[in-house]
Design an enzyme around this catalytic site. Sequence first.
Site, PDB file in Angstrom:
ATOM      1  CB  CYS A 240      21.967 -53.428 -13.065  1.00  0.00           C
ATOM      2  SG  CYS A 240      23.477 -52.447 -12.936  1.00  0.00           S
TER       3      CYS A 240
ATOM      4  CG  HIS B  64      20.406 -52.593 -16.889  1.00  0.00           C
ATOM      5  ND1 HIS B  64      20.316 -51.415 -16.175  1.00  0.00           N
ATOM      6  CD2 HIS B  64      21.719 -52.978 -16.832  1.00  0.00           C
ATOM      7  CE1 HIS B  64      21.514 -51.108 -15.702  1.00  0.00           C
ATOM      8  NE2 HIS B  64      22.372 -52.029 -16.087  1.00  0.00           N
TER       9      HIS B  64
ATOM     10  CG  ASN C 276      24.470 -48.669 -15.802  1.00  0.00           C
ATOM     11  OD1 ASN C 276      23.550 -48.756 -15.005  1.00  0.00           O
ATOM     12  ND2 ASN C 276      25.159 -49.727 -16.195  1.00  0.00           N
TER      13      ASN C 276
END
Length: 355
Positions: A136, A277, A307
Amino acid sequence: MNDDGEGTRRQALGRLGGAWGQGAGLCVLAGMGGYLPRDGRDNAELAKTYGVTEDWIYSRTGIRRRRILPAGQNTSDMAVEAARAALADSGTDPADLTHVLVASCAPDGLVPNTACTVERKLGLSGLVALDFNVACSGFLYGLYLTSAIVRLEPGAVVLLVAAEAMSRLCAPGDRSVNVIFGDGAGAAVVTARRGALVVEDIVVSSDGKNAGILTANGGGSRAAYASPDSRVGEDYFLRMEGREVFRLAVSRMAGVSLALLARNGLSPADVDLFVPHQANGRIIEAVGDRLGIPAARTAAYIEDVGNTSAASIPLALEQARAQGRLRPGGRVLLASFGAGFTWGAALVRVDAAAS
């Protein structure tokens, strides 16, 4: 290193302070683009599958729908669509590119790298083509790498793509990951020339001691195929200890953001827009609370996409621009956390000439 991961790193930040702003040259996002699959998986479907309610899922994730890459398409297909959008946005001829960097923990395959595939699908050859995987944190690590490239080679035109087919890493029966992850891609054309978004400062870091909390070993040497007819086991898919990931993500993103702001003589009050994020809704809220940055100054893009790992920051940044939230002269704070564990933060200034 202490528990928030910032002890030794703060010393390093102090040694590096000022390196970006003293004649080192510009690092500019000249154009951006994103791509999301049209197909999706909503909470109603998942609630039936896992025997929970739609509200139960939303209250724990902040997500109502995830975009899912359809069968027959791969990570590189999303990467190419996002790349084309970024090239068009920047007015860049693909033939002018010198580098293509692809951040992904869900690439097309182990060999060849996805960057070479993207290069080919764009009709190009002869570029520096590089894949890297920090999960990520991919987009911020990518900015770190591209900033070095454009400082070393001021004429470089770098295509940075973060593309993730996260649904391909999720075991069908694992509720903990299927309610969170989705697929998508974001891209930026990065140069040393004038542009709308100027990267003022960036720092990335890591700590491998908790690596086992978030893993996907399939196809690597830890979970190699024994024979052509080997069965795919649980270890091939994404495995996550959600509570520990939550705790570490909040601590690392808040800590590195505060350290980065401090070394630039700033505080959270000086941030016009915070783009974290998009891990899940509760993490976004908790990091904002710890920094003292309210929801009104935070970009949250997770509800309809899930996500998307490395793609989440460029997608959220692109949405913020579309909503008119990147105001000329404004300062944007980016922060990420990913498997490894890896994390980072960046300061981006919206050029006064930007629309």
